[in-house]
Structures are given as structure tokens and as C-alpha cells.
Write an enzyme that holds these catalytic residues in place. Structure first.
Site, short mmCIF file in Angstrom:
data_model
loop_
_atom_site.label_atom_id
_atom_site.label_comp_id
_atom_site.label_asym_id
_atom_site.label_seq_id
_atom_site.Cartn_x
_atom_site.Cartn_y
_atom_site.Cartn_z
N VAL A 1 -46.33 24.35 -4.31
CA VAL A 1 -47.68 24.21 -3.75
C VAL A 1 -48.36 25.59 -3.67
O VAL A 1 -49.55 25.72 -3.92
CB VAL A 1 -47.65 23.54 -2.36
CG1 VAL A 1 -49.04 23.51 -1.72
CG2 VAL A 1 -47.09 22.12 -2.46
N CYS A 2 -47.58 26.62 -3.36
CA CYS A 2 -48.13 27.97 -3.16
C CYS A 2 -48.98 28.46 -4.33
O CYS A 2 -50.10 28.93 -4.12
CB CYS A 2 -47.01 28.96 -2.86
SG CYS A 2 -46.07 28.56 -1.38
N PRO A 3 -48.52 28.37 -5.58
CA PRO A 3 -49.36 28.87 -6.66
C PRO A 3 -50.66 28.09 -6.83
O PRO A 3 -51.68 28.65 -7.23
CB PRO A 3 -48.49 28.77 -7.91
CG PRO A 3 -47.40 27.82 -7.57
CD PRO A 3 -47.21 27.91 -6.08
N GLU B 1 -52.43 26.86 -4.38
CA GLU B 1 -53.33 27.38 -3.34
C GLU B 1 -53.84 28.78 -3.70
O GLU B 1 -55.04 29.05 -3.61
CB GLU B 1 -52.59 27.47 -2.01
CG GLU B 1 -52.19 26.16 -1.41
CD GLU B 1 -51.49 26.37 -0.08
OE1 GLU B 1 -51.92 25.72 0.88
OE2 GLU B 1 -50.54 27.18 0.00
N LEU B 2 -52.92 29.65 -4.08
CA LEU B 2 -53.30 31.03 -4.39
C LEU B 2 -54.24 31.08 -5.60
O LEU B 2 -55.18 31.87 -5.64
CB LEU B 2 -52.06 31.88 -4.65
CG LEU B 2 -51.15 32.07 -3.43
CD1 LEU B 2 -49.85 32.74 -3.84
CD2 LEU B 2 -51.84 32.85 -2.34
#
Length: 187
Positions: free
Chosen positions: A46-48, A50-51
Site C-alpha cells: 500500500v505504501c508505494p 500512497e507515496l
């Protein structure tokens, strides 16, 4: 305990930004709006997304005088390796802070102590270093940069228009409210 309306605590950290390692501290934030965008870990799922979404809106944030600081408990070296190996992360132009000791993450009260990882926490900080907005989501719930942009605009509007507040779903240019005894029970 809420961190809303509290001043960010002093910190010093190594970061990766636009191909270079830099040092960042709370002193760098004074005089401008900032967003701290905490996420659990580099090289994840999920992090990439969002970033990358924040990266796609970075120019809009910059036009508003807002600097973005992404933070995880990874090191600045890991941020560089991820930036160099991922097309999504490679488009990031904002500062990626490494917080391997967890000091900054704890300062913002979004550390998952049992894992040593940050929660998905977003903090809007005003030019005086005061936290004006907080959003924390669970591990599997990604955030939306366009909604973050809307919240930044609302925070900036309220800061520059004392006596006015922004209602739900407020967008730039729409009507605001002036709280008063006359409005009680009429909204």
C-alpha cells in the site's frame, strides 16, 4: 492523547531528496506549511501507492507553499535504494526521512511499538510548527492525496481568516461559516 494544536518536538534526521542525502530538523519547518506522511515500510504494498499519489500532487502542494516529508523507520539508504529500483517511488521529489530509531515516529505518537513500524499517519503542520490536522489509518487502508490537498487548503484558509471555519466537504472558493450564537441549531 491528541497531538492536535501541539508544537512538533525537536528532531534531527538523515533523509533522501532528489538524489542526495540531507539532514532535516524541526528548524527547517519554521515559516512554512508542512505535511508529515508516515508509512510502515519501504518495499511494501500500500505504501508505494500512497507515496506515488502524493508525488503526483507534489507540484500542487508546492504552489501552496507546502513541503512534504515522508517518514518511515527505514534508513535514508533504504529510501535511496527504493527510489532507484521502483518506477513509482522514482518519481518522488519530496524529502524522504529515515527514522530508524523511531524518535520522530514516537514524537508524532504513531509508532506501533510491537513492530517498530509507523502507523499510516498524516500530519498537517503550520508555519509555527503547530500540528493542525491528523489522520491515522489502519495498515490496509490507503490515503488519498487529493483529500489531503483539500485539508491543507482548509487549514490554510482557516489560519488566514480568523472567525471563519470550513464545513464538511469544503473546497476552495466555496462558502465557509462564521460561528456565532445566530447559527446555533440552524445548520
Amino acid at each position: 492523547m491528541s497531538v492536535i494544536n501541539t508544537e512538533i518536538k525537536p528532531f534531527k534526521a538523515s533523509a533522501f531528496k532528489q538524489g542526495k542525502f540531507i539532514e532535516v530538523s524541526e528548524a527547517d519547518l519554521k515559516g512554512k506549511w508542512s505535511v508529515f506522511f508516515f508509512y510502515p515500510a519501504d518495499f511494501t504494498f500500500v505504501c508505494p501507492t500512497e507515496l506515488g499519489d502524493v508525488a503526483d500532487h507534489y507540484e500542487e502542494f508546492q504552489k501552496l507553499g507546502v513541503e512534504i516529508y515522508s517518514v518511515s523507520t527505514d534508513t535514508h539508504f533504504t529510501h535511496k535504494a527504493w527510489h532507484d529500483s521502483s518506477e513509482t517511488i522514482g518519481k518522488i521529489q519530496y524529502t524522504m526521512i529515515g527514522d530508524p530509531t523511531g524518535t520522530i515516529t514516537r514524537n508524532f505518537d504513531c509508532m506501533r511499538e510491537t513492530m517498530g513500524l509507523a502507523d499510516r499517519g498524516t500530519f498537517i503542520v503550520d508555519p509555527e510548527g503547530i500540528i493542525q490536522a491528523v489522520e491515522i489509518t489502519a495498515e490496509g487502508i490507503g490515503r488519498d492525496a487529493s483529500d489531503l490537498l483539500r485539508k491543507v487548503k482548509a487549514a490554510q484558509y482557516v489560519a488566514s481568516h480568523p472567525g471563519e471555519v470550513c464545513p464538511a466537504k469544503w473546497k476552495e472558493g466555496e462558502a465557509t461559516l462564521a460561528p456565532s450564537l445566530d447559527l446555533v441549531g440552524k445548520i
